[in-house]
Design an enzyme around this catalytic site. Structure first.
Site, PDB file in Angstrom:
ATOM      1  N   CYS A 118       7.196  -4.616   2.733  1.00 45.05           N
ATOM      2  CA  CYS A 118       6.743  -4.114   1.435  1.00 45.05           C
ATOM      3  C   CYS A 118       6.562  -2.597   1.380  1.00 45.05           C
ATOM      4  O   CYS A 118       6.298  -2.052   0.306  1.00 45.05           O
ATOM      5  CB  CYS A 118       5.429  -4.788   1.047  1.00 45.05           C
ATOM      6  SG  CYS A 118       5.458  -6.574   1.205  1.00 45.05           S
TER       7      CYS A 118
ATOM      8  N   HIS B 212      -1.388  -0.671  -3.910  1.00 42.21           N
ATOM      9  CA  HIS B 212      -0.490  -1.729  -3.444  1.00 42.21           C
ATOM     10  C   HIS B 212      -0.824  -3.000  -4.214  1.00 42.21           C
ATOM     11  O   HIS B 212       0.072  -3.681  -4.690  1.00 42.21           O
ATOM     12  CB  HIS B 212      -0.625  -1.925  -1.936  1.00 42.21           C
ATOM     13  CG  HIS B 212       0.429  -2.811  -1.364  1.00 42.21           C
ATOM     14  ND1 HIS B 212       1.779  -2.536  -1.499  1.00 42.21           N
ATOM     15  CD2 HIS B 212       0.354  -3.973  -0.669  1.00 42.21           C
ATOM     16  CE1 HIS B 212       2.485  -3.491  -0.904  1.00 42.21           C
ATOM     17  NE2 HIS B 212       1.641  -4.372  -0.401  1.00 42.21           N
TER      18      HIS B 212
ATOM     19  N   GLU C 241      -7.726  -2.828   0.593  1.00 36.66           N
ATOM     20  CA  GLU C 241      -7.306  -1.578  -0.030  1.00 36.66           C
ATOM     21  C   GLU C 241      -8.468  -0.863  -0.705  1.00 36.66           C
ATOM     22  O   GLU C 241      -8.620   0.362  -0.578  1.00 36.66           O
ATOM     23  CB  GLU C 241      -6.193  -1.843  -1.037  1.00 36.66           C
ATOM     24  CG  GLU C 241      -5.625  -0.583  -1.653  1.00 36.66           C
ATOM     25  CD  GLU C 241      -4.337  -0.808  -2.425  1.00 36.66           C
ATOM     26  OE1 GLU C 241      -3.636   0.178  -2.695  1.00 36.66           O
ATOM     27  OE2 GLU C 241      -4.033  -1.980  -2.753  1.00 36.66           O
TER      28      GLU C 241
ATOM     29  N   LYS D 165       1.975  -4.187 -10.274  1.00 37.18           N
ATOM     30  CA  LYS D 165       2.544  -5.479  -9.869  1.00 37.18           C
ATOM     31  C   LYS D 165       2.112  -6.584 -10.823  1.00 37.18           C
ATOM     32  O   LYS D 165       2.787  -7.609 -10.944  1.00 37.18           O
ATOM     33  CB  LYS D 165       2.124  -5.834  -8.446  1.00 37.18           C
ATOM     34  CG  LYS D 165       2.813  -5.036  -7.351  1.00 37.18           C
ATOM     35  CD  LYS D 165       2.370  -5.505  -5.976  1.00 37.18           C
ATOM     36  CE  LYS D 165       3.065  -4.740  -4.865  1.00 37.18           C
ATOM     37  NZ  LYS D 165       2.610  -3.340  -4.759  1.00 37.18           N
TER      38      LYS D 165
ATOM     39  N   HIS E 157       5.907  -8.248  -7.513  1.00 28.19           N
ATOM     40  CA  HIS E 157       6.015  -7.561  -6.226  1.00 28.19           C
ATOM     41  C   HIS E 157       7.484  -7.536  -5.807  1.00 28.19           C
ATOM     42  O   HIS E 157       8.052  -8.556  -5.441  1.00 28.19           O
ATOM     43  CB  HIS E 157       5.166  -8.306  -5.188  1.00 28.19           C
ATOM     44  CG  HIS E 157       4.986  -7.565  -3.908  1.00 28.19           C
ATOM     45  ND1 HIS E 157       5.798  -6.525  -3.505  1.00 28.19           N
ATOM     46  CD2 HIS E 157       4.071  -7.729  -2.908  1.00 28.19           C
ATOM     47  CE1 HIS E 157       5.389  -6.091  -2.331  1.00 28.19           C
ATOM     48  NE2 HIS E 157       4.348  -6.790  -1.952  1.00 28.19           N
TER      49      HIS E 157
ATOM     50  N   PHE F 297       3.454  -6.194   5.568  1.00 22.48           N
ATOM     51  CA  PHE F 297       3.369  -7.080   6.720  1.00 22.48           C
ATOM     52  C   PHE F 297       3.879  -6.321   7.952  1.00 22.48           C
ATOM     53  O   PHE F 297       4.796  -5.504   7.867  1.00 22.48           O
ATOM     54  CB  PHE F 297       4.232  -8.316   6.515  1.00 22.48           C
ATOM     55  CG  PHE F 297       3.607  -9.384   5.643  1.00 22.48           C
ATOM     56  CD1 PHE F 297       2.281  -9.322   5.250  1.00 22.48           C
ATOM     57  CD2 PHE F 297       4.364 -10.459   5.214  1.00 22.48           C
ATOM     58  CE1 PHE F 297       1.717 -10.311   4.460  1.00 22.48           C
ATOM     59  CE2 PHE F 297       3.820 -11.457   4.426  1.00 22.48           C
ATOM     60  CZ  PHE F 297       2.490 -11.382   4.047  1.00 22.48           C
TER      61      PHE F 297
END
Length: 402
Positions: free
Chosen positions: A162, A294, A305, A326, A331, A390
């Site tokens: 991502c 994010h 976050e 998003k 996403h 990830f």
């Protein structure tokens, strides 16, 4: 070190097939997430996504090109055309020889993988098209952009889940800032919305069945999207010498690795990337007005976050605006940071802060100003965009109005 600016932007995503259409949707708080439409979707548990609709590839590309362009490459070329045309650059001579392409993607030609696995395993075919490999490879989009626009300098693809787009833009930024290249085409793209792509993500059990609600206490997971965001990064004096329309300055980047867990995010890793971007840009924390988060809509990401932002900004965190687009476009995995950068440019150029839609219930662990449900007018001079992936891959960009 050279100053780096953005002189062109292009996109295609669930909100629109261009930058103006996308920004209009963001201003309106419009949701591009809806029912998925592709073969065997009824076999999936997750049947919603930010799917690009009304994109007729056959009308854009000829038969030979279609045999080489996976959907993620099609999106990239469409967005790159918009960005390069806006920049006004024509790549010839020394400019062509030194300028290049760095793009991000997590999956590359997922639709091509899906189609050909189906042909071989389900339909029993013993042969596949001879161009399957060049169609599905992760660097396909970057290669086709370089060929289409005569970009003969450094060209490659970055794949860090991502954070792919932000990592790619960091490499492009470094090349222009160092003087290696006068201009770079950069950003990212993704198209995982096919049966195999969604089925793989279902296994993680992080997907929502109804909506993406970042930072809302009743959030229940992320929603996938697809599309591309492409930019032209250019050396400031080069752009100024040709009287280019400068969208904003790329002030700094930072990257970090959690070195901790393959899927669970780390507050410390995220905080180090945010703080590093501020230091690289030589920006005081109090100068930042907006952060594009994010903000995936998963409990682990959202809380981590917000905690990282609070750690870095201290009391100023309460005065920041932080939103997740998003919630509107989904996403885009490897392409997500590039599309989200558009919201930062809109904040700096137009004084419009994109909202976090779908917000219903305050979460004490996300007690920041998340610009809930409606866009806001506010003048900001510095914006940041976060990407946390990830594998513990973190990449943060800082932008400045110019």
């Amino acid at each position: 070190m050279k100053r780096v600016v953005i002189t062109g932007a292009g996109t295609i995503n669930a909100l629109g097939h261009s930058v103006p259409a996308t920004l209009e949707a963001m201003r309106e708080g419009r949701c591009g997430i809806g029912p998925l439409a592709f073969r065997d979707v009824e076999r999936l548990q997750i049947q919603i996504g930010g799917q690009v609709r009304g994109f007729e590839a056959e009308g854009r590309y000829n038969r030979q090109q279609m045999s080489l362009y996976d959907r993620f490459t099609q999106f990239t070329l469409a967005a790159a055309k918009e960005a390069i045309e806006q920049s006004g650059l024509i790549f010839t001579g020394d400019l062509a020889a030194r300028s290049g392409v760095v793009l991000g993607t997590a999956g590359g030609g997922v639709s091509t993988w899906d189609d050909n696995y189906r042909a071989v395993y389900e339909e029993g075919k013993n042969r596949v098209h001879p161009f399957v490999v060049p169609k599905l490879m992760n660097n396909a989009a970057a290669s086709h952009v370089s060929m289409e626009w005569n970009l003969k300098g450094p060209s490659f693809t970055v794949s860090t889940a991502c954070a792919s787009s932000n990592h790619a833009m960091a490499q492009a930024f470094a090349m222009v800032r160092s003087g290696m290249a006068p201009a770079m085409v950069t950003g990212g793209s993704e198209s995982m919305l096919c049966f195999g792509g969604v089925k793989a993500w279902e296994g993680l059990r992080v997907m929502s069945r109804d909506a993406c609600r970042p930072f809302s206490a009743n959030r229940n997971g992320m929603v996938q999207g697809e599309g591309a965001g492409i930019f032209v990064f250019e050396e400031y004096e080069h752009a100024r010498a040709r009287s280019a329309d400068i969208l904003c300055e790329v002030a700094g980047f930072a990257m970090s690795s959690d070195a901790a867990d393959i899927v669970m995010p780390s507050k410390n890793g995220a905080a180090r990337a945010i703080a590093g971007a501020l230091a690289d840009a030589r920006i005081d924390a109090e100068e930042v007005g907006y952060i594009n988060a994010h903000g995936t809509g998963t409990a682990a990401n959202d809380k981590t976050e917000c905690a990282a932002v609070a750690d870095v900004f201290g009391p100023h965190a309460d005065r920041l605006m932080i939103s997740s687009t998003k919630s509107m476009h989904g996403h885009l995995i490897g392409g997500t940071g590039a599309v989200e950068l558009l919201a930062c440019i809109m904040a700096l150029r137009d004084g419009i802060i994109a909202p976090t839609i779908g917000y219903e219930e305050p979460d004490p662990e996300c007690a920041l100003d998340v610009v809930p449900n409606a866009a806001r007018e506010a003048r900001v001079s510095v914006a940041m965009s976060n990407a946390f992936a990830f594998g513990g891959m973190n990449a943060v960009v800082a932008l400045r109005a110019i």
